[in-house]
Motif scaffolding. Structure first.
Motif, PDB file in Angstrom:
ATOM      1  N   CYS A 112      -7.828  -1.176   1.945  1.00  0.00           N
ATOM      2  CA  CYS A 112      -7.976  -0.518   2.070  1.00  0.00           C
ATOM      3  C   CYS A 112      -7.387   1.010   1.269  1.00  0.00           C
ATOM      4  CB  CYS A 112      -7.843  -0.173   3.290  1.00  0.00           C
ATOM      5  SG  CYS A 112      -5.948  -0.706   3.818  1.00  0.00           S
ATOM      6  N   GLY A 113      -6.198   0.463   0.517  1.00  0.00           N
ATOM      7  CA  GLY A 113      -5.628   1.877   0.453  1.00  0.00           C
ATOM      8  C   GLY A 113      -4.854   2.480   1.061  1.00  0.00           C
ATOM      9  N   MET A 114      -4.543   4.183   0.546  1.00  0.00           N
ATOM     10  CA  MET A 114      -4.315   5.624   1.773  1.00  0.00           C
ATOM     11  C   MET A 114      -4.493   6.775   1.027  1.00  0.00           C
ATOM     12  SD  MET A 114      -0.094   4.564   1.621  1.00  0.00           S
ATOM     13  CE  MET A 114       0.030   3.245  -0.018  1.00  0.00           C
ATOM     14  N   SER A 115      -4.195   7.561   2.058  1.00  0.00           N
ATOM     15  CA  SER A 115      -4.528   9.414   1.704  1.00  0.00           C
ATOM     16  C   SER A 115      -3.536   9.095   0.471  1.00  0.00           C
ATOM     17  CB  SER A 115      -4.710   9.517   2.848  1.00  0.00           C
ATOM     18  OG  SER A 115      -3.012   9.944   3.162  1.00  0.00           O
ATOM     19  N   GLU A 116      -4.070  10.543   0.052  1.00  0.00           N
ATOM     20  CA  GLU A 116      -3.240  10.645  -1.111  1.00  0.00           C
ATOM     21  C   GLU A 116      -1.623  11.592  -0.497  1.00  0.00           C
ATOM     22  OE1 GLU A 116      -2.982  11.345  -4.944  1.00  0.00           O
ATOM     23  OE2 GLU A 116      -4.492  10.673  -3.849  1.00  0.00           O
ATOM     24  N   GLU A 117      -2.611  11.613   0.633  1.00  0.00           N
ATOM     25  CA  GLU A 117      -0.954  12.862   1.234  1.00  0.00           C
ATOM     26  C   GLU A 117       0.005  11.561   1.685  1.00  0.00           C
ATOM     27  OE1 GLU A 117      -0.440  13.739   6.164  1.00  0.00           O
ATOM     28  OE2 GLU A 117      -1.438  15.105   4.815  1.00  0.00           O
ATOM     29  N   TYR A 119       0.795   8.663  -0.104  1.00  0.00           N
ATOM     30  CA  TYR A 119       1.172   8.250  -1.324  1.00  0.00           C
ATOM     31  C   TYR A 119       3.125   8.914  -1.376  1.00  0.00           C
ATOM     32  CZ  TYR A 119      -2.504   4.511  -2.707  1.00  0.00           C
ATOM     33  OH  TYR A 119      -3.028   4.223  -2.789  1.00  0.00           O
ATOM     34  N   GLY A 120       2.616  11.044  -0.967  1.00  0.00           N
ATOM     35  CA  GLY A 120       3.450  11.028  -1.058  1.00  0.00           C
ATOM     36  C   GLY A 120       4.974  10.855   0.469  1.00  0.00           C
ATOM     37  N   ARG A 121       4.260   9.981   0.498  1.00  0.00           N
ATOM     38  CA  ARG A 121       5.339  10.112   2.063  1.00  0.00           C
ATOM     39  C   ARG A 121       5.210   8.390   2.243  1.00  0.00           C
ATOM     40  NH1 ARG A 121       2.101  12.025   7.671  1.00  0.00           N
ATOM     41  NH2 ARG A 121       1.484  10.217   7.192  1.00  0.00           N
ATOM     42  N   VAL A 122       4.883   7.356   1.597  1.00  0.00           N
ATOM     43  CA  VAL A 122       5.121   6.377   1.396  1.00  0.00           C
ATOM     44  C   VAL A 122       6.771   5.572   1.835  1.00  0.00           C
ATOM     45  CG1 VAL A 122       5.182   5.440  -0.550  1.00  0.00           C
ATOM     46  CG2 VAL A 122       3.973   4.071   1.243  1.00  0.00           C
ATOM     47  N   PHE A 123       7.481   5.776   1.228  1.00  0.00           N
ATOM     48  CA  PHE A 123       8.888   5.749   1.157  1.00  0.00           C
ATOM     49  C   PHE A 123       9.405   5.735   2.053  1.00  0.00           C
ATOM     50  CE2 PHE A 123       7.379   4.500  -3.220  1.00  0.00           C
ATOM     51  CZ  PHE A 123       7.718   3.344  -3.028  1.00  0.00           C
ATOM     52  N   ARG A 124       9.466   7.421   3.424  1.00  0.00           N
ATOM     53  CA  ARG A 124      10.000   8.077   4.182  1.00  0.00           C
ATOM     54  C   ARG A 124      10.372   7.459   5.360  1.00  0.00           C
ATOM     55  NH1 ARG A 124       7.081  13.522   3.786  1.00  0.00           N
ATOM     56  NH2 ARG A 124       7.861  13.962   1.508  1.00  0.00           N
ATOM     57  N   PHE A 127       7.449   5.739   8.060  1.00  0.00           N
ATOM     58  CA  PHE A 127       6.045   6.004   7.507  1.00  0.00           C
ATOM     59  C   PHE A 127       5.262   4.594   7.951  1.00  0.00           C
ATOM     60  CE2 PHE A 127       2.983   4.864   4.389  1.00  0.00           C
ATOM     61  CZ  PHE A 127       1.907   6.431   4.697  1.00  0.00           C
ATOM     62  N   THR A 128       4.382   4.651   8.409  1.00  0.00           N
ATOM     63  CA  THR A 128       3.353   3.359   8.663  1.00  0.00           C
ATOM     64  C   THR A 128       2.319   3.041   9.126  1.00  0.00           C
ATOM     65  OG1 THR A 128       3.666   1.084   9.731  1.00  0.00           O
ATOM     66  CG2 THR A 128       3.784   2.891  10.861  1.00  0.00           C
ATOM     67  N   LYS A 129       1.576   2.476   8.416  1.00  0.00           N
ATOM     68  CA  LYS A 129       0.079   2.856   8.195  1.00  0.00           C
ATOM     69  C   LYS A 129      -0.290   1.431   9.593  1.00  0.00           C
ATOM     70  CE  LYS A 129      -2.723   4.384   6.679  1.00  0.00           C
ATOM     71  NZ  LYS A 129      -3.037   5.811   6.759  1.00  0.00           N
ATOM     72  N   LYS A 130       0.788   0.704   9.656  1.00  0.00           N
ATOM     73  CA  LYS A 130       0.184  -0.510  11.306  1.00  0.00           C
ATOM     74  C   LYS A 130       0.290  -0.196  12.204  1.00  0.00           C
ATOM     75  CE  LYS A 130       2.490  -3.700   7.102  1.00  0.00           C
ATOM     76  NZ  LYS A 130       2.976  -4.458   7.105  1.00  0.00           N
ATOM     77  N   LYS A 131      -0.296  -0.630  13.643  1.00  0.00           N
ATOM     78  CA  LYS A 131      -0.535  -0.320  14.394  1.00  0.00           C
ATOM     79  C   LYS A 131       1.033  -1.294  15.244  1.00  0.00           C
ATOM     80  CE  LYS A 131      -5.104  -0.743  15.624  1.00  0.00           C
ATOM     81  NZ  LYS A 131      -6.332  -1.272  15.461  1.00  0.00           N
ATOM     82  N   ALA A 154       4.540   4.903  -5.942  1.00  0.00           N
ATOM     83  CA  ALA A 154       3.004   4.329  -5.192  1.00  0.00           C
ATOM     84  C   ALA A 154       1.978   4.895  -5.868  1.00  0.00           C
ATOM     85  CB  ALA A 154       2.642   4.101  -3.618  1.00  0.00           C
ATOM     86  N   SER A 155       1.078   4.151  -5.823  1.00  0.00           N
ATOM     87  CA  SER A 155      -0.583   5.207  -6.727  1.00  0.00           C
ATOM     88  C   SER A 155      -1.861   4.064  -6.181  1.00  0.00           C
ATOM     89  CB  SER A 155      -0.533   5.610  -7.574  1.00  0.00           C
ATOM     90  OG  SER A 155      -0.257   4.085  -8.511  1.00  0.00           O
ATOM     91  N   PRO A 156      -2.693   5.591  -5.971  1.00  0.00           N
ATOM     92  CA  PRO A 156      -4.485   4.496  -6.218  1.00  0.00           C
ATOM     93  C   PRO A 156      -4.638   3.335  -6.767  1.00  0.00           C
ATOM     94  CG  PRO A 156      -4.309   6.486  -5.657  1.00  0.00           C
ATOM     95  CD  PRO A 156      -2.715   6.550  -6.384  1.00  0.00           C
ATOM     96  N   GLY A 157      -4.613   1.764  -6.309  1.00  0.00           N
ATOM     97  CA  GLY A 157      -4.779   1.245  -7.552  1.00  0.00           C
ATOM     98  C   GLY A 157      -6.555   0.959  -7.857  1.00  0.00           C
ATOM     99  N   PRO A 158      -6.127   0.791  -9.060  1.00  0.00           N
ATOM    100  CA  PRO A 158      -7.295   0.323 -10.149  1.00  0.00           C
ATOM    101  C   PRO A 158      -8.241  -0.283  -9.828  1.00  0.00           C
ATOM    102  CG  PRO A 158      -5.845  -0.758 -10.951  1.00  0.00           C
ATOM    103  CD  PRO A 158      -5.015   0.058 -10.023  1.00  0.00           C
TER     104      PRO A 158
END
Length: 184
Positions: A112-117, A119-124, A127-131, A154-158
């Motif tokens: 599913c990927g992530m939003s551009e925003e 990717y900038g916060r992912v290592f803080r 930060f989680t996208k999981k419930k 981290a970046s969008p995948g190919p």
């Protein structure tokens, strides 16, 4: 603020001493995948390994790299949950830069990927996208990579999804403070 300091304290106490050893990164990853693939959450995922040529042995802490790999692959499995079985893929790729003496390890999924925003916060922290996530997994990954003198991004995948690129020096450079202690 108090809970954050408490958690950071726990994480620093839980950090075991680094045990560096020299090993083949491809054999290491193959061995880890051998144990992960039969687990129910990984059975429906196709793993594609693209090994670079002439990748030298790396000096690293196997336990820490095992945790890094496990966290990233678990996150990939979560991101792939909505993708139909038979179409779920994780690609693991290695390259070596002789001029920099750096081994690059890239782990990409077509989830599913992530939003551009994001990717900038992912290592803080937090930060989680999981419930049910707490937001410490990728922070721990970053700390382990940093303890090896490396970097992670981290970046969008190919193929959609997400891509994590780890850059590790082939050999850990001796810290100045340890070199000074040795000569004193």
């Amino acid at each position: 603020v108090r809970i954050t300091k408490f958690v950071e304290g726990l994480m620093s106490v839980a950090r075991p001493e680094t045990r560096m050893e020299i090993f083949d990164i491809h054999q290491f990853i193959d061995s880890e995948l051998f144990f992960l693939k039969p687990q129910p959450r990984f059975r429906e995922i196709g793993f594609i390994c693209r090994w670079g040529n002439d990748i030298p042995a790396i000096e690293a802490d196997r336990g820490q790299l095992q945790q890094v790999l496990f966290n990233l692959l678990n996150n990939a499995a979560d991101a792939l949950a909505e993708i139909p079985p038979g179409k779920r893929r994780v690609t693991i790729m290695t390259t070596y830069s002789g001029s920099e003496d750096i081994i690059r390890l890239t782990i990409s999924d077509n989830g599913c990927g992530m939003s551009e925003e994001d990717y900038g916060r992912v290592f803080r922290q937090h930060f989680t996208k999981k419930k049910t996530g707490h937001g410490f997994g990728l922070l721990a990954v970053k700390r382990a990579i940093k303890s090896h003198g490396g970097k992670i991004s981290a970046s969008p995948g190919p193929e959609g999804g997400a891509s994590f690129t780890i850059e590790l020096p082939r050999r850990l450079k001796v810290r100045v403070d340890k070199a000074v202690e040795a000569t004193a």
